[in-house]
Design a protein around this motif. Structure first.
Motif, mmCIF file in Angstrom:
data_model
loop_
_atom_site.group_PDB
_atom_site.id
_atom_site.type_symbol
_atom_site.label_atom_id
_atom_site.label_comp_id
_atom_site.label_asym_id
_atom_site.label_seq_id
_atom_site.Cartn_x
_atom_site.Cartn_y
_atom_site.Cartn_z
ATOM 1 N N PHE A 42 0.827 -1.202 0.000
ATOM 2 C CA PHE A 42 0.000 0.000 0.000
ATOM 3 C C PHE A 42 0.867 1.260 0.000
ATOM 4 O O PHE A 42 0.630 2.191 -0.774
ATOM 5 N N LEU A 43 1.887 1.282 0.850
ATOM 6 C CA LEU A 43 2.758 2.453 0.922
ATOM 7 C C LEU A 43 3.538 2.642 -0.375
ATOM 8 O O LEU A 43 3.736 3.776 -0.828
ATOM 9 N N ALA A 44 3.966 1.554 -0.982
ATOM 10 C CA ALA A 44 4.676 1.651 -2.258
ATOM 11 C C ALA A 44 3.753 2.228 -3.334
ATOM 12 O O ALA A 44 4.172 3.070 -4.146
ATOM 13 N N MET A 45 2.497 1.810 -3.342
ATOM 14 C CA MET A 45 1.531 2.339 -4.317
ATOM 15 C C MET A 45 1.274 3.821 -4.060
ATOM 16 O O MET A 45 1.198 4.616 -5.011
ATOM 17 N N GLN A 46 1.162 4.205 -2.804
ATOM 18 C CA GLN A 46 0.960 5.615 -2.469
ATOM 19 C C GLN A 46 2.148 6.443 -2.947
ATOM 20 O O GLN A 46 1.981 7.538 -3.486
ATOM 21 N N LYS A 47 3.342 5.928 -2.735
ATOM 22 C CA LYS A 47 4.550 6.636 -3.145
ATOM 23 C C LYS A 47 4.591 6.772 -4.666
ATOM 24 O O LYS A 47 4.923 7.837 -5.193
ATOM 25 N N MET A 48 4.216 5.707 -5.377
ATOM 26 C CA MET A 48 4.195 5.760 -6.841
ATOM 27 C C MET A 48 3.178 6.784 -7.331
ATOM 28 O O MET A 48 3.447 7.560 -8.250
ATOM 29 N N LYS A 49 2.007 6.801 -6.705
ATOM 30 C CA LYS A 49 0.977 7.770 -7.101
ATOM 31 C C LYS A 49 1.464 9.188 -6.861
ATOM 32 O O LYS A 49 1.256 10.076 -7.681
ATOM 33 N N ASP A 72 4.021 10.063 -9.468
ATOM 34 C CA ASP A 72 3.380 10.280 -10.768
ATOM 35 C C ASP A 72 2.722 11.654 -10.832
ATOM 36 O O ASP A 72 2.835 12.357 -11.825
ATOM 37 N N LYS A 73 2.057 12.041 -9.767
ATOM 38 C CA LYS A 73 1.399 13.353 -9.746
ATOM 39 C C LYS A 73 2.432 14.470 -9.823
ATOM 40 O O LYS A 73 2.244 15.457 -10.519
ATOM 41 N N GLY A 74 3.528 14.305 -9.111
ATOM 42 C CA GLY A 74 4.589 15.309 -9.137
ATOM 43 C C GLY A 74 5.191 15.432 -10.519
ATOM 44 O O GLY A 74 5.446 16.516 -11.022
#
Length: 69
Positions: A50-57, A60-62
């Motif tokens: 979950f944390l890895a997905m949050q970091k990827m999101k 990506d937004k940045g």
């Protein structure tokens, strides 16, 4: 003398039964510990994913916001 022998035999049977009961309880306790460890490992990897997905999101937004400038 015969009474003492019968008592001794009864005590030996009782001790064997208690040993078997203790071994069963120990096995159940160890099985429960193993289940708890398995659950903890599962939860750890769920949180890690979950944390890895949050970091990827977030990354990506940045990247998207920087590319529009």
């Amino acid at each position: 003398m015969d009474r003492n022998n019968r008592l001794q035999v009864s005590l030996e049977k009782l001790n064997k039964s208690l040993e078997a009961l203790n071994m069963t309880i120990d096995r159940q306790h160890l099985a429960q510990k193993a289940d708890d460890i398995d659950q903890s490992v599962k939860e750890f990897f769920e949180v890690k994913t979950f944390l890895a997905m949050q970091k990827m999101k977030k990354n990506d937004k940045g990247w998207k916001s920087n590319s529009t400038k």
